[in-house]
Design a protein around this motif. Structure first.
Motif, PDB file in Angstrom:
ATOM      1  N   ILE A 229     -10.528 -45.955 -29.530  1.00 14.82           N
ATOM      2  CA  ILE A 229     -10.973 -47.300 -29.165  1.00 14.82           C
ATOM      3  C   ILE A 229     -12.146 -47.726 -30.035  1.00 14.82           C
ATOM      4  O   ILE A 229     -12.205 -48.872 -30.524  1.00 14.82           O
ATOM      5  CB  ILE A 229     -11.334 -47.349 -27.672  1.00 14.82           C
ATOM      6  N   ALA A 230     -13.081 -46.808 -30.270  1.00 10.25           N
ATOM      7  CA  ALA A 230     -14.213 -47.132 -31.137  1.00 10.25           C
ATOM      8  C   ALA A 230     -13.752 -47.455 -32.550  1.00 10.25           C
ATOM      9  O   ALA A 230     -14.226 -48.424 -33.170  1.00 10.25           O
ATOM     10  CB  ALA A 230     -15.208 -45.969 -31.154  1.00 10.25           C
ATOM     11  N   VAL A 231     -12.816 -46.669 -33.080  1.00 17.35           N
ATOM     12  CA  VAL A 231     -12.321 -46.902 -34.435  1.00 17.35           C
ATOM     13  C   VAL A 231     -11.545 -48.211 -34.515  1.00 17.35           C
ATOM     14  O   VAL A 231     -11.710 -48.981 -35.472  1.00 17.35           O
ATOM     15  CB  VAL A 231     -11.443 -45.713 -34.883  1.00 17.35           C
ATOM     16  N   SER A 232     -10.714 -48.491 -33.542  1.00 16.72           N
ATOM     17  CA  SER A 232      -9.900 -49.707 -33.593  1.00 16.72           C
ATOM     18  C   SER A 232     -10.742 -50.965 -33.442  1.00 16.72           C
ATOM     19  O   SER A 232     -10.380 -52.027 -33.959  1.00 16.72           O
ATOM     20  CB  SER A 232      -8.834 -49.665 -32.493  1.00 16.72           C
ATOM     21  N   PHE A 233     -11.878 -50.884 -32.744  1.00 13.85           N
ATOM     22  CA  PHE A 233     -12.736 -52.045 -32.543  1.00 13.85           C
ATOM     23  C   PHE A 233     -13.802 -52.192 -33.623  1.00 13.85           C
ATOM     24  O   PHE A 233     -14.201 -53.313 -33.948  1.00 13.85           O
ATOM     25  CB  PHE A 233     -13.437 -51.969 -31.186  1.00 13.85           C
ATOM     26  N   ALA A 234     -14.277 -51.080 -34.172  1.00 15.33           N
ATOM     27  CA  ALA A 234     -15.437 -51.134 -35.080  1.00 15.33           C
ATOM     28  C   ALA A 234     -15.194 -50.484 -36.429  1.00 15.33           C
ATOM     29  O   ALA A 234     -16.119 -50.435 -37.240  1.00 15.33           O
ATOM     30  CB  ALA A 234     -16.650 -50.481 -34.410  1.00 15.33           C
ATOM     31  N   GLY A 235     -13.998 -50.000 -36.691  1.00 12.47           N
ATOM     32  CA  GLY A 235     -13.765 -49.341 -37.958  1.00 12.47           C
ATOM     33  C   GLY A 235     -14.329 -47.924 -37.957  1.00 12.47           C
ATOM     34  O   GLY A 235     -14.659 -47.359 -36.911  1.00 12.47           O
ATOM     35  N   ILE A 236     -14.449 -47.355 -39.157  1.00  9.11           N
ATOM     36  CA  ILE A 236     -14.918 -45.974 -39.288  1.00  9.11           C
ATOM     37  C   ILE A 236     -16.441 -45.948 -39.404  1.00  9.11           C
ATOM     38  O   ILE A 236     -17.007 -46.455 -40.371  1.00  9.11           O
ATOM     39  CB  ILE A 236     -14.280 -45.305 -40.510  1.00  9.11           C
ATOM     40  N   ILE A 237     -17.096 -45.391 -38.401  1.00  2.00           N
ATOM     41  CA  ILE A 237     -18.553 -45.237 -38.388  1.00  2.00           C
ATOM     42  C   ILE A 237     -18.835 -43.745 -38.305  1.00  2.00           C
ATOM     43  O   ILE A 237     -18.653 -43.116 -37.265  1.00  2.00           O
ATOM     44  CB  ILE A 237     -19.185 -45.991 -37.205  1.00  2.00           C
ATOM     45  N   GLY A 238     -19.254 -43.182 -39.410  1.00  2.00           N
ATOM     46  CA  GLY A 238     -19.382 -41.744 -39.512  1.00  2.00           C
ATOM     47  C   GLY A 238     -20.734 -41.201 -39.094  1.00  2.00           C
ATOM     48  O   GLY A 238     -21.709 -41.936 -38.955  1.00  2.00           O
ATOM     49  N   PHE A 239     -20.775 -39.909 -38.859  1.00  2.00           N
ATOM     50  CA  PHE A 239     -21.958 -39.095 -38.631  1.00  2.00           C
ATOM     51  C   PHE A 239     -22.578 -39.251 -37.245  1.00  2.00           C
ATOM     52  O   PHE A 239     -23.400 -38.424 -36.865  1.00  2.00           O
ATOM     53  CB  PHE A 239     -23.041 -39.361 -39.689  1.00  2.00           C
ATOM     54  N   VAL A 240     -22.241 -40.270 -36.478  1.00  2.00           N
ATOM     55  CA  VAL A 240     -22.826 -40.410 -35.153  1.00  2.00           C
ATOM     56  C   VAL A 240     -22.363 -39.271 -34.251  1.00  2.00           C
ATOM     57  O   VAL A 240     -23.171 -38.612 -33.586  1.00  2.00           O
ATOM     58  CB  VAL A 240     -22.466 -41.776 -34.527  1.00  2.00           C
ATOM     59  N   GLY A 241     -21.057 -39.002 -34.231  1.00  2.00           N
ATOM     60  CA  GLY A 241     -20.530 -37.943 -33.389  1.00  2.00           C
ATOM     61  C   GLY A 241     -20.880 -36.551 -33.849  1.00  2.00           C
ATOM     62  O   GLY A 241     -20.772 -35.600 -33.071  1.00  2.00           O
ATOM     63  N   LEU A 242     -21.313 -36.409 -35.098  1.00  2.00           N
ATOM     64  CA  LEU A 242     -21.695 -35.091 -35.605  1.00  2.00           C
ATOM     65  C   LEU A 242     -23.178 -34.812 -35.401  1.00  2.00           C
ATOM     66  O   LEU A 242     -23.565 -33.734 -34.945  1.00  2.00           O
ATOM     67  CB  LEU A 242     -21.357 -34.989 -37.098  1.00  2.00           C
ATOM     68  N   ILE A 243     -24.014 -35.788 -35.699  1.00  2.00           N
ATOM     69  CA  ILE A 243     -25.465 -35.564 -35.684  1.00  2.00           C
ATOM     70  C   ILE A 243     -26.040 -35.605 -34.275  1.00  2.00           C
ATOM     71  O   ILE A 243     -26.832 -34.748 -33.884  1.00  2.00           O
ATOM     72  CB  ILE A 243     -26.164 -36.606 -36.568  1.00  2.00           C
ATOM     73  N   VAL A 244     -25.658 -36.612 -33.503  1.00  2.00           N
ATOM     74  CA  VAL A 244     -26.296 -36.847 -32.206  1.00  2.00           C
ATOM     75  C   VAL A 244     -26.192 -35.636 -31.278  1.00  2.00           C
ATOM     76  O   VAL A 244     -27.199 -35.236 -30.667  1.00  2.00           O
ATOM     77  CB  VAL A 244     -25.711 -38.113 -31.558  1.00  2.00           C
ATOM     78  N   PRO A 245     -25.022 -34.989 -31.107  1.00  2.00           N
ATOM     79  CA  PRO A 245     -24.985 -33.803 -30.237  1.00  2.00           C
ATOM     80  C   PRO A 245     -25.894 -32.677 -30.715  1.00  2.00           C
ATOM     81  O   PRO A 245     -26.477 -31.957 -29.906  1.00  2.00           O
ATOM     82  CB  PRO A 245     -23.509 -33.391 -30.275  1.00  2.00           C
ATOM     83  N   HIS A 246     -26.026 -32.516 -32.046  1.00  2.00           N
ATOM     84  CA  HIS A 246     -26.919 -31.482 -32.576  1.00  2.00           C
ATOM     85  C   HIS A 246     -28.373 -31.786 -32.211  1.00  2.00           C
ATOM     86  O   HIS A 246     -29.123 -30.890 -31.805  1.00  2.00           O
ATOM     87  CB  HIS A 246     -26.778 -31.395 -34.095  1.00  2.00           C
ATOM     88  N   VAL A 247     -28.769 -33.035 -32.371  1.00  2.00           N
ATOM     89  CA  VAL A 247     -30.148 -33.421 -32.050  1.00  2.00           C
ATOM     90  C   VAL A 247     -30.406 -33.233 -30.561  1.00  2.00           C
ATOM     91  O   VAL A 247     -31.436 -32.687 -30.149  1.00  2.00           O
ATOM     92  CB  VAL A 247     -30.420 -34.874 -32.468  1.00  2.00           C
ATOM     93  N   ALA A 248     -29.459 -33.689 -29.723  1.00  2.00           N
ATOM     94  CA  ALA A 248     -29.616 -33.534 -28.276  1.00  2.00           C
ATOM     95  C   ALA A 248     -29.679 -32.063 -27.888  1.00  2.00           C
ATOM     96  O   ALA A 248     -30.479 -31.672 -27.030  1.00  2.00           O
ATOM     97  CB  ALA A 248     -28.456 -34.228 -27.556  1.00  2.00           C
ATOM     98  N   ARG A 249     -28.859 -31.239 -28.524  1.00  2.00           N
ATOM     99  CA  ARG A 249     -28.844 -29.808 -28.201  1.00  2.00           C
ATOM    100  C   ARG A 249     -30.138 -29.132 -28.631  1.00  2.00           C
ATOM    101  O   ARG A 249     -30.676 -28.277 -27.921  1.00  2.00           O
ATOM    102  CB  ARG A 249     -27.642 -29.153 -28.885  1.00  2.00           C
ATOM    103  N   SER A 250     -30.662 -29.499 -29.796  1.00  2.00           N
ATOM    104  CA  SER A 250     -31.886 -28.865 -30.282  1.00  2.00           C
ATOM    105  C   SER A 250     -33.109 -29.310 -29.493  1.00  2.00           C
ATOM    106  O   SER A 250     -34.078 -28.562 -29.365  1.00  2.00           O
ATOM    107  CB  SER A 250     -32.082 -29.175 -31.767  1.00  2.00           C
ATOM    108  N   LEU A 251     -33.079 -30.522 -28.929  1.00  2.00           N
ATOM    109  CA  LEU A 251     -34.225 -31.034 -28.181  1.00  2.00           C
ATOM    110  C   LEU A 251     -34.176 -30.681 -26.699  1.00  2.00           C
ATOM    111  O   LEU A 251     -35.222 -30.420 -26.084  1.00  2.00           O
ATOM    112  CB  LEU A 251     -34.320 -32.553 -28.341  1.00  2.00           C
TER     113      LEU A 251
END
Length: 316
Positions: A229-251
């Protein structure tokens, strides 16, 4: 900490309403500026927050269920497959929610194909998973390139959409994103204890009454639904799903009760910031696709995290 995180997100949303080609003074708003905020900027900022939250939540689930710190919608092939489905739908003239349906079906097919190839005697091989995801990305990119070559009339729309951005905003799309995100977040919150057990040991989770196969399958389906749904509405937006969980996990640690919440909130905040910057960074009213910003800034920030906090990124 949770009220503070929500407060920061609210402040970012408020700032997003005021920034843009024309910065607004909240103390001196004209009638036209008030109408501008209500009709244009409010739905756009909320849409950016929802898309970011969906990508952040899906990334957290992918990394946990696959036990792989590199897993996200791109490395698992879900995003590229969803993009392929949406691009083909756009090229042949499909409109509306059928684009989202095509993206979801293609994304789920791509993810299940990668998941099937990565299985060995009932266990997932993380290295094979990443390799299969890379191959899926290459195949999807090749088909997308062929589609752009063959359907020249749709080339401009496809290329602009592939860059990623908050372009097609409407209240009904907002409602769809909010509904899917709310239901998915509610389910994952209710199953957070089982997800913690799944992250530690599948055998232990099974012995404690967790249906591992069913839980992982539902997690994959819901995560792919969020991504498609995110891709079909907003196109390809990279790195959000990769970086954010790492930051949340480290903090905030690896407990999924916390990681799911903070991944969702931080994903929303990150995309609100990126969207505000994309509307303000180029003078004269031109808009930079937000996918370019997230790739540049996200990639640089991820290198910084790898350099300074490499041990705490995964183990907490």
């Amino acid at each position: 900490m949770r009220p503070m995180a929500l407060l920061i997100l609210a402040l970012l949303i408020a700032a997003g309403l005021l920034c843009g080609p024309q910065w607004l003074n909240p103390l001196q708003l004209t009638a036209f500026q008030q109408q501008l905020i209500v009709d244009l900027r409010l739905p756009r900022v909320l849409f950016a927050a929802l898309i970011g939250a969906m990508l952040g939540l899906s990334g957290s689930i992918y990394q946990l269920t696959l036990k792989n710190p590199l897993a996200d919608s791109f490395t698992t092939g879900a995003a590229s497959s969803s993009a392929l489905g949406a691009v083909v739908a756009i090229a042949v003239g499909v409109n509306g929610y059928w684009v989202s349906l095509c993206a979801f079906v293609a994304g789920l097919f791509g993810l299940l194909s990668v998941y099937h190839m990565a299985q060995d005697r009932g266990q997932i091989n993380p290295v094979t998973m990443i390799l299969a995801g890379v191959v899926m990305n290459i195949v999807a990119s090749a088909v997308i390139s062929f589609t752009k070559y063959f359907y020249e009339d749709s080339l401009t729309a496809i290329v602009y959409w592939l860059m990623g951005g908050i372009f097609m905003v409407s209240w009904d799309r907002l409602a769809v994103c909010a509904l899917v995100l709310s239901l998915s977040a509610f389910y994952f919150h209710r199953r957070s204890t089982a997800l913690n057990l799944l992250a530690l040991d599948e055998a232990s989770a099974q012995s404690l009454g967790v249906n591992v196969h069913r839980l992982r399958t539902l997690a994959f389906v819901l995560s792919t639904l969020l991504v498609s749904i995110a891709v079909s509405f907003a196109g390809i937006i990279g790195f959000v799903g990769l970086i954010v969980p790492h930051v949340a996990r480290s903090l905030f640690g690896s407990d999924m009760k916390h990681n799911l919440f903070y991944s969702t909130v931080m994903g929303a905040g990150l995309l609100v910031i990126a969207d505000g910057a994309s509307r303000s960074i180029i003078p004269g009213g031109a808009e930079l696709p937000v996918g370019i910003l997230t790739a540049l800034v996200g990639g640089s920030f991820f290198f910084y995290l790898l350099k300074t906090r490499r041990r705490s990124l995964w183990n907490g």
